[in-house]
Scaffold this active site. Structure first.
Site, PDB file in Angstrom:
ATOM      1  CB  SER A   1      -0.935   0.003   1.215  1.00 62.31           C
ATOM      2  OG  SER A   1      -0.206  -0.055   2.431  1.00 62.31           O
TER       3      SER A   1
ATOM      4  CG  ASP B   1      -4.750   5.264   6.801  1.00 64.50           C
ATOM      5  OD1 ASP B   1      -3.543   5.165   7.107  1.00 64.50           O
ATOM      6  OD2 ASP B   1      -5.232   4.727   5.789  1.00 64.50           O
TER       7      ASP B   1
ATOM      8  CG  HIS C   1      -1.440   3.863   4.578  1.00 66.63           C
ATOM      9  ND1 HIS C   1      -2.537   3.232   5.155  1.00 66.63           N
ATOM     10  CD2 HIS C   1      -0.782   2.903   3.889  1.00 66.63           C
ATOM     11  CE1 HIS C   1      -2.529   1.941   4.823  1.00 66.63           C
ATOM     12  NE2 HIS C   1      -1.477   1.724   4.054  1.00 66.63           N
TER      13      HIS C   1
END
Length: 370
Positions: A62, A343, A346
């Site tokens: 991610s 978040d 990240h």
């Protein structure tokens, strides 16, 4: 201190605790970069890498995914992700641009298209491709739902066999391999023991090494590999302290991973007598930004750097979560530029920009673009 922490303290006698403004960051031994100018490296540049690379190929998770993960598997396709860029959810695990985008900017190429959307690519395929999937690792982290790095390389190799890309394309490109620790998260979820983790970390590095060898065998001449960021400083780990303190034990474990990674990269370069592989030191970059509460240029400021901009309103809810009636179960800060983390795991676009600013000198030294 538990036995696990003690073991890592013994291994990393040069570790020291840095405390600033009420929160703590464990600084592991710095990664030592070796910038050797070898004849073989010059030959690699002579095969199409004389000025600037023409493409960027990306593998990982991610921290690098720009839209591969299925909409059913990730909140990155839900509001409020993508509000800063591109203005709507588009698969990036942030409010905007991420590491892949900033590396592409540095190279002077457009951010590569996500592999899942390559059929819509056309001329965009000239920029390379992004094979990274949010949540993936070197091993299977979510069963067969996510392609691990080996499978991502399989996708790429098939495109080479199909003549979409050639070895010459690889020689005139940069490859990014970005892993942020999903293998370890999956290990912990499976109730792995602390003692077992000490044995598991070398397994992760060994598999990553095999993947890196394979990427080079396909023709890559420059491969950037990320070190692990300080996992103990991610909001999901600092929430228990009111986003004030990093988890020391986790950061020591990260230090062990990064130590073995540096050894593996040095060995690969020595074996091939090139400087193909180099490390993008996310650990030091993250740590520096968190301690300085901003970027190295003093332009960006993060007053509470361990607190995320977007967070669930109660336990069990995450950024982007909705209840059964469709009501938002999260809150978003008024200005994402004021937050380092977007978040629970990240960075924001501003956070990645600050990290990128710290990485630029390393990129300049290792890529030597001219």
């Amino acid at each position: 201190m538990d036995s696990f922490s003690s073991a890592f303290l013994f291994l990393f006698y040069s570790c020291f605790l840095l405390t600033s403004a009420g929160y703590s960051v464990v600084q592991a031994s710095p990664l030592h970069h070796h910038h050797h100018q070898r004849r073989e490296e010059h030959e690699a540049y002579d095969h199409g890498f004389r000025r600037r690379p023409t493409k960027l190929f990306v593998f990982g998770d991610s921290y690098a995914d720009t839209g591969n993960i299925r909409k059913s598997l990730g909140n990155s396709w839900k509001d409020p992700y993508g509000t800063t860029f591109p203005g709507k959810p588009a698969g990036r695990f942030s409010d905007g641009r991420i590491l892949t985008d900033y590396l592409a900017k540095f190279l002077g190429v457009k951010s590569p298209l996500a592999y899942a959307w390559m059929k819509l690519g056309g001329k965009k395929l000239r920029n390379g491709l992004n094979f990274a999937y949010g949540g993936s690792g070197v091993f299977n982290t979510l069963g067969d739902l996510l392609p691990n790095v080996t499978t991502q390389i399989d996708f790429f190799e098939k495109l080479i066999n199909d003549a979409l890309y050639t070895k010459r394309d690889l020689q005139s490109s940069v490859v990014l391999v970005c892993l942020a620790g999903n293998d370890y998260a999956a290990y912990v979820l499976k109730d792995g023991s602390i003692e077992g983790l000490q044995r598991f970390i070398p397994q992760v590095i060994n598999q990553l090494t095999l993947d890196l060898k394979r990427i080079k065998a396909l023709g890559a001449t420059k491969v950037a590999v990320t070190s692990l960021e300080p996992l103990g400083c991610l909001p999901r780990m600092t929430q228990m302290s009111g986003f004030q303190q990093c988890n020391i034990t986790q950061n020591l474990a990260v230090g062990y991973h990064n130590f073995l990674l540096q050894q593996a990269v040095d060995k690969l370069n020595n074996e091939t007598r090139t400087s193909t592989f180099f490390i993008l030191d996310l650990y030091t970059s993250f740590t520096s930004v968190l301690e300085q509460k901003g970027d190295s240029q003093g332009i960006l400021k993060f007053e509470t750097p361990l607190k995320p901009c977007c967070m669930g309103i109660s336990t069990g809810y995450w950024c982007g979560s909705l209840d059964d009636k469709g009501a938002k179960m999260y809150t978003v800060c008024s200005d994402p530029k004021s937050a380092f983390f977007w978040d629970a795991s990240h960075p924001t676009e501003a956070g990645w920009h600050a990290v990128y600013t710290n990485l630029k000198s390393s990129l300049e030294q290792n890529l030597k673009l001219y």
